[in-house]
Write a protein that holds these residues in place. Structure first.
Motif, short mmCIF file in Angstrom:
data_model
loop_
_atom_site.label_atom_id
_atom_site.label_comp_id
_atom_site.label_asym_id
_atom_site.label_seq_id
_atom_site.Cartn_x
_atom_site.Cartn_y
_atom_site.Cartn_z
N GLY A 77 6.20 -3.88 -3.52
CA GLY A 77 4.86 -3.79 -2.95
C GLY A 77 3.78 -3.83 -3.99
O GLY A 77 3.83 -4.62 -4.94
N ASP A 78 2.83 -2.95 -3.86
CA ASP A 78 1.68 -2.87 -4.74
C ASP A 78 2.15 -2.43 -6.13
O ASP A 78 2.75 -1.36 -6.28
N VAL A 109 4.52 -0.11 -0.18
CA VAL A 109 3.87 -1.14 0.63
C VAL A 109 2.84 -0.47 1.54
O VAL A 109 2.92 0.73 1.81
N PRO A 110 1.85 -1.24 2.03
CA PRO A 110 0.89 -0.66 2.98
C PRO A 110 1.63 -0.11 4.22
O PRO A 110 2.67 -0.64 4.62
N LEU A 111 1.07 0.94 4.81
CA LEU A 111 1.74 1.59 5.93
C LEU A 111 1.91 0.66 7.14
O LEU A 111 2.89 0.78 7.88
N GLU A 112 1.01 -0.28 7.33
CA GLU A 112 1.16 -1.25 8.42
C GLU A 112 2.40 -2.12 8.19
O GLU A 112 3.18 -2.38 9.11
N THR A 113 2.60 -2.55 6.96
CA THR A 113 3.78 -3.33 6.60
C THR A 113 5.05 -2.49 6.72
O THR A 113 6.08 -2.95 7.21
N PHE A 173 1.42 5.17 0.58
CA PHE A 173 2.26 3.98 0.64
C PHE A 173 3.56 4.30 1.36
O PHE A 173 4.03 5.44 1.37
N SER A 209 1.46 1.12 -7.04
CA SER A 209 2.02 2.25 -6.31
C SER A 209 2.94 3.04 -7.24
O SER A 209 3.78 2.46 -7.93
#
Length: 124
Positions: free
Chosen positions: A76-77, A96-100, A60, A80
């Protein structure tokens, strides 16, 4: 705009640091790759009016925005885990997701006056 990212790094047990200019999408990709690697800790990205601390752990991305508009962690999640072994420390649920995460870095590069809008934020 070019910002500077300062990262603490432990290489072969020897503490040190690295300073990276961040001005392009390629620079952001390089920073994310560096933070995903072993021995890298939280990056501090400084702008004139705000600071964004960025950390990757457990798959994350974790963020802390400090500026006139807010002092807040990414939200985020909920699963996490908390990050306690970093210069900043991040609460559970801040990952948060790495793309975000990468999108938020790009947004901060473009406009550091407010927290990056691709991420939900919680008061620190």
């Amino acid at each position: 705009m070019t910002l500077n990212a300062s990262i603490a790094i432990v290489d072969g047990g020897v503490p040190g640091g690295k300073s990276l200019p961040i001005a392009s999408p390629e620079d952001i990709t390089g920073l994310v790759d560096l933070l995903r690697g072993p021995g890298s800790f939280t990056a501090t990205i400084e702008a004139d009016n705000a600071v964004l601390d960025a950390h990757i752990e457990h798959g994350f991305g974790y963020l802390l925005y400090s500026g006139d508009e807010a002092f807040a962690y990414s939200q985020g999640d909920p699963d996490s885990p908390a990050v306690i072994e970093s210069e900043v420390g991040f609460p559970q649920g801040a990952g948060v997701p790495l793309e975000t995460f990468a999108a938020a870095l790009a947004e901060f590069l473009a406009d550091s006056d407010t927290p990056p809008p691709s991420v939900a934020w919680q008061d620190a």
